[in-house]
Design a protein around this motif. Structure first.
Motif, mmCIF file in Angstrom:
data_model
loop_
_atom_site.group_PDB
_atom_site.id
_atom_site.type_symbol
_atom_site.label_atom_id
_atom_site.label_comp_id
_atom_site.label_asym_id
_atom_site.label_seq_id
_atom_site.Cartn_x
_atom_site.Cartn_y
_atom_site.Cartn_z
ATOM 1 N N ILE A 302 -3.406 7.158 0.291
ATOM 2 C CA ILE A 302 -3.037 6.402 -0.909
ATOM 3 C C ILE A 302 -3.977 5.223 -1.166
ATOM 4 O O ILE A 302 -3.923 4.612 -2.237
ATOM 5 C CB ILE A 302 -1.584 5.891 -0.842
ATOM 6 C CG1 ILE A 302 -1.413 4.862 0.279
ATOM 7 C CG2 ILE A 302 -0.625 7.049 -0.655
ATOM 8 C CD1 ILE A 302 -0.028 4.221 0.315
ATOM 9 N N GLU A 303 -4.863 4.906 -0.201
ATOM 10 C CA GLU A 303 -5.805 3.807 -0.364
ATOM 11 C C GLU A 303 -7.111 4.242 -1.025
ATOM 12 O O GLU A 303 -7.960 3.415 -1.316
ATOM 13 C CB GLU A 303 -6.136 3.199 1.001
ATOM 14 C CG GLU A 303 -4.928 2.678 1.748
ATOM 15 C CD GLU A 303 -5.292 2.197 3.142
ATOM 16 O OE1 GLU A 303 -5.451 0.966 3.299
ATOM 17 O OE2 GLU A 303 -5.434 3.024 4.061
ATOM 18 N N TYR A 307 -6.966 9.107 -5.027
ATOM 19 C CA TYR A 307 -5.507 9.181 -5.146
ATOM 20 C C TYR A 307 -5.056 8.670 -6.516
ATOM 21 O O TYR A 307 -4.282 9.330 -7.226
ATOM 22 C CB TYR A 307 -4.879 8.371 -4.017
ATOM 23 C CG TYR A 307 -3.372 8.272 -4.062
ATOM 24 C CD1 TYR A 307 -2.566 9.354 -3.701
ATOM 25 C CD2 TYR A 307 -2.747 7.080 -4.431
ATOM 26 C CE1 TYR A 307 -1.176 9.245 -3.724
ATOM 27 C CE2 TYR A 307 -1.366 6.965 -4.455
ATOM 28 C CZ TYR A 307 -0.584 8.052 -4.099
ATOM 29 O OH TYR A 307 0.784 7.947 -4.125
ATOM 30 N N SER A 513 7.156 4.387 3.867
ATOM 31 C CA SER A 513 6.689 5.123 2.679
ATOM 32 C C SER A 513 7.816 5.812 1.920
ATOM 33 O O SER A 513 7.570 6.729 1.128
ATOM 34 C CB SER A 513 5.632 6.161 3.097
ATOM 35 O OG SER A 513 4.533 5.539 3.713
ATOM 36 N N MET A 516 7.406 6.210 -1.910
ATOM 37 C CA MET A 516 6.092 6.579 -2.423
ATOM 38 C C MET A 516 6.153 7.765 -3.383
ATOM 39 O O MET A 516 5.563 7.741 -4.468
ATOM 40 C CB MET A 516 5.153 6.922 -1.263
ATOM 41 C CG MET A 516 3.743 7.283 -1.699
ATOM 42 S SD MET A 516 2.672 7.614 -0.293
ATOM 43 C CE MET A 516 3.432 9.090 0.381
ATOM 44 N N GLN A 534 -0.745 0.398 -7.718
ATOM 45 C CA GLN A 534 -1.656 -0.428 -6.929
ATOM 46 C C GLN A 534 -0.906 -1.567 -6.242
ATOM 47 O O GLN A 534 -1.188 -1.905 -5.085
ATOM 48 C CB GLN A 534 -2.764 -0.985 -7.827
ATOM 49 C CG GLN A 534 -3.756 0.076 -8.295
ATOM 50 C CD GLN A 534 -4.753 -0.450 -9.297
ATOM 51 O OE1 GLN A 534 -4.367 -1.122 -10.273
ATOM 52 N NE2 GLN A 534 -6.031 -0.169 -9.086
ATOM 53 N N TRP A 536 2.260 -1.421 -5.427
ATOM 54 C CA TRP A 536 3.073 -0.787 -4.381
ATOM 55 C C TRP A 536 2.230 -0.557 -3.129
ATOM 56 O O TRP A 536 2.688 -0.791 -1.997
ATOM 57 C CB TRP A 536 3.621 0.550 -4.891
ATOM 58 C CG TRP A 536 4.640 1.170 -3.985
ATOM 59 C CD1 TRP A 536 6.002 1.046 -4.052
ATOM 60 C CD2 TRP A 536 4.377 2.014 -2.848
ATOM 61 N NE1 TRP A 536 6.605 1.752 -3.039
ATOM 62 C CE2 TRP A 536 5.627 2.352 -2.278
ATOM 63 C CE3 TRP A 536 3.219 2.495 -2.255
ATOM 64 C CZ2 TRP A 536 5.744 3.156 -1.150
ATOM 65 C CZ3 TRP A 536 3.325 3.303 -1.117
ATOM 66 C CH2 TRP A 536 4.573 3.628 -0.588
ATOM 67 N N ILE A 537 0.978 -0.133 -3.318
ATOM 68 C CA ILE A 537 0.078 0.111 -2.188
ATOM 69 C C ILE A 537 -0.237 -1.199 -1.466
ATOM 70 O O ILE A 537 -0.273 -1.252 -0.233
ATOM 71 C CB ILE A 537 -1.219 0.800 -2.670
ATOM 72 C CG1 ILE A 537 -0.896 2.198 -3.199
ATOM 73 C CG2 ILE A 537 -2.250 0.880 -1.543
ATOM 74 C CD1 ILE A 537 -2.051 2.871 -3.930
ATOM 75 N N SER A 538 -0.440 -2.263 -2.242
ATOM 76 C CA SER A 538 -0.693 -3.574 -1.644
ATOM 77 C C SER A 538 0.500 -4.029 -0.808
ATOM 78 O O SER A 538 0.347 -4.542 0.309
ATOM 79 C CB SER A 538 -0.999 -4.593 -2.747
ATOM 80 O OG SER A 538 -1.202 -5.881 -2.199
ATOM 81 N N TRP A 540 2.708 -2.033 0.505
ATOM 82 C CA TRP A 540 2.771 -1.106 1.651
ATOM 83 C C TRP A 540 1.892 -1.618 2.791
ATOM 84 O O TRP A 540 2.287 -1.584 3.959
ATOM 85 C CB TRP A 540 2.328 0.274 1.183
ATOM 86 C CG TRP A 540 2.163 1.290 2.275
ATOM 87 C CD1 TRP A 540 3.109 2.107 2.799
ATOM 88 C CD2 TRP A 540 0.943 1.609 2.962
ATOM 89 N NE1 TRP A 540 2.573 2.908 3.777
ATOM 90 C CE2 TRP A 540 1.246 2.619 3.899
ATOM 91 C CE3 TRP A 540 -0.365 1.134 2.880
ATOM 92 C CZ2 TRP A 540 0.281 3.169 4.754
ATOM 93 C CZ3 TRP A 540 -1.330 1.666 3.721
ATOM 94 C CH2 TRP A 540 -1.015 2.677 4.639
ATOM 95 N N LYS A 541 0.717 -2.095 2.457
ATOM 96 C CA LYS A 541 -0.188 -2.606 3.487
ATOM 97 C C LYS A 541 0.416 -3.816 4.194
ATOM 98 O O LYS A 541 0.419 -3.900 5.426
ATOM 99 C CB LYS A 541 -1.532 -3.003 2.855
ATOM 100 C CG LYS A 541 -2.375 -1.846 2.363
ATOM 101 C CD LYS A 541 -3.678 -2.371 1.738
ATOM 102 C CE LYS A 541 -4.528 -1.243 1.203
ATOM 103 N NZ LYS A 541 -5.786 -1.743 0.596
ATOM 104 N N GLY A 545 1.659 -1.228 6.599
ATOM 105 C CA GLY A 545 0.595 -0.239 6.501
ATOM 106 C C GLY A 545 -0.626 -0.595 7.327
ATOM 107 O O GLY A 545 -1.216 0.269 7.997
#
Length: 564
Positions: A302-303, A307, A513, A516, A534, A536-538, A540-541, A545
């Motif tokens: 996802i990074e 994706y 996740s 996701m 984006q 959500w990914i931040s 997650w990290k 993550g």
């Protein structure tokens, strides 16, 4: 020979996964999107990561079966193919003598539908052939994870427990290492030669069966090539003169050409999983497959920019109105799209390879002009695709640690029969039951009757299976096309860092996740934006993550990769 059709709208169902892995005649297809196999306790976090020289000591010696020769040999991670008709008189024998010792073995396994009575003719015939009294404890496949957790938490465990990869969440992985026997003393190295059909199971599937540093699982092998095919209505394409696309832009242009809401025709269903493939996104079918070491850094799928590009491309298909309205509700919608695909309301269906045959066979009588085919995957820019390998096995049978040597030997006797290759007497009995009682031969094709459909299902095929096989003598053109599709796509398939390994993430990351997939569906349907993804990914990290990345990097440093 018609398998169950997939019922999910945006991707294949767990039941179609069962059909694709456990029923040889329905095509053995590897990893499935939407099925998350993950989680586990910290104590089990190293489970199944044995690779390299250490793994070689545990793995059975591979001895290819020479009982039956396939019409199309396996290549590039594909299944093997059989196009010929079957004749009872020509079936080979792969188990010349009973290996069972006459004992009783209880097996708990997921079951979809109403289980038959325990003394039915199918179970009786199988037990007689094997020389073991197998007693089935069938459990509802839809709620199997709940039953599994309760049984493994108790002290009363059946002799054998079947565990699909999608049920390996929570504390299940650590329970596997704590409650099930090491089969290495019976199968490692040349010991496997006592069970020739088990020795013929590909080594990759056995590698995947190592849990907690020991060989514990009896696997159902599958091809490692993606099982997701853009299926399309070839009959309608040919009639309209549509050209098969070879890039993302060409696909979009084709969708525009096809779509006519006034004529009640749309181009496609939800193409998200095909988008992941054509944009080169690492596999999302299982969490460890989504991690890969790139230039010394551990990266999660996802990074990657690919994706987001895949989600954006799929979102544009929805936004332009090219996707059939039934798919706009996502996987929660309950309507089976099959009738509308058959009616020509949409012409391209992102689906599991098992349904290439399944949809064709379902329409053979009432719609003889119906012709379904599979598009080759392409790189989004028109070049070759970058595809990522799925796991080489996805369902496992485990033997209780409390089982005696005699019981373990009986279980292996069962597995040696159920792993018999296509074209053998043992395979026919395992998959179709007793001729005349459960099926009849029609033009070289075994066809189940009502009794066969009720009794010969979801049972012995769950213990172990032969090497991945596609066999449709009633549609040999689809057999050939399916295998060759896998072979072509296999040539572009890469293995990520944790391919072939069974890994349990520490419990503190189990829910990381969870949202996701819902976020993905919200983005492609226009309910959320790419910037929302984006963010959500931040999050997650920051929520774990980055720490999970460190954990995977350390795991790889200490154990190495099984991919070659």
């Amino acid at each position: 020979m018609t398998p169950n059709a997939a019922s999910a709208s945006s991707g294949p169902s767990r039941r179609s996964f069962l059909a694709s892995t456990a029923v040889v005649t329905a095509a053995v297809a590897g990893g499935m999107p939407l099925l998350a196999a993950c989680g586990g306790s910290d104590s089990g976090s190293r489970g199944g990561t044995t690779s390299g020289k250490d793994a070689k000591k545990l793995l059975p010696a591979y001895v290819a079966s020479n009982v039956v020769t396939p019409d199309i040999p396996a290549k590039n991670g594909s299944a093997m193919g059989f196009t010929r008709e079957l004749a009872i008189a020509d079936l080979k024998t792969s188990v010349p003598k009973k290996l069972g010792r006459g004992g009783k073995v209880t097996i708990m396994s997921p079951f979809w539908g109403s289980p038959p009575k325990g003394d039915n003719p199918y179970y009786t015939a199988m037990n007689s052939l094997i020389g073991v009294d197998v007693v089935w404890q069938n459990q509802d496949g839809n709620t199997y994870d709940q039953k599994l957790g309760a049984v493994l938490a108790s002290s009363d465990i059946p002799d054998v427990v079947v565990v699909p990869s999608w049920n390996m969440g929570g504390k299940i992985p650590s329970a596997i290492t704590g409650k099930f026997a090491d089969l290495g003393p019976y199968l490692s190295g040349d010991k496997a030669k006592e069970y020739p059909n088990l020795a013929a199971i590909p080594t990759d599937a056995w590698q995947r069966s190592i849990f907690g540093g020991q060989l514990r699982g009896l696997p159902q092998p599958g091809p490692y090539v993606t099982g997701i095919v853009p299926l399309y209505r070839k009959d309608l394409f040919d009639k309209a003169g549509y050209t098969i696309p070879k890039s993302a832009d060409e696909f979009t242009a084709l969708c525009k050409e096809i779509t006519s809401p006034k004529a009640k025709r749309w181009a496609c269903g939800d193409m998200k999983w095909t988008a992941f493939n054509i944009f080169g996104v690492m596999s999302g079918s299982e969490k460890p497959l989504g991690w890969n070491l790139v230039d010394g850094k551990m990266i999660y799928r996802i990074e990657t920019p690919e994706y987001l590009e895949a989600l954006e491309w799929t979102r544009k298909l929805f936004a332009a109105g090219y996707v059939h309205p039934d798919f706009k509700l996502g996987k929660s919608q309950a309507t089976d799209p099959s009738p509308k695909f058959a009616a020509g309301e949409f012409l391209i269906w992102n689906n599991n390879i098992v349904n290439w045959y399944g949809q064709q066979a379902a329409q053979a009588t009432q719609n003889p002009s119906f012709k379904i085919w599979g598009m080759d995957l392409f790189g989004h820019d028109g070049g070759n695709p970058t595809l990522w390998a799925e796991q080489p096995a996805g369902i496992f049978a485990f033997v209780s640690k409390k089982a005696s040597e005699s019981v373990i030997r009986d279980v292996l006797a069962v597995a040696n029969v159920t792993a018999a290759p296509y074209g053998t007497k043992e395979w026919m009995l395992t998959n179709y039951g007793v001729e005349g009682t459960h099926y009849a031969m029609k033009n070289g094709v075994p066809v189940k009757n009502d009794k066969g459909n009720n009794e010969v299902v979801n049972a012995y095929v769950m213990v172990a299976s032969p090497a991945a096989t596609i066999a449709h003598p009633d549609f040999p053109d689809i057999t050939k096309a399916s295998v060759e599709w896998q072979q072509r796509m296999g040539a572009f398939t890469k293995k990520s860092s944790f391919w072939g390994l069974t890994i349990s993430e520490p419990s503190r990351f189990t829910n990381l996740s969870n949202d996701m997939e819902q976020m993905e569906d919200d983005v492609v349907r226009g309910h959320k934006s790419i910037s929302d993804m984006q963010q959500w990914i931040s999050d997650w990290k920051s929520k774990g993550g980055d720490k999970l990345r460190d954990w995977y990097k350390k795991l790889l440093d200490e154990n190495g990769s099984a991919a070659s």
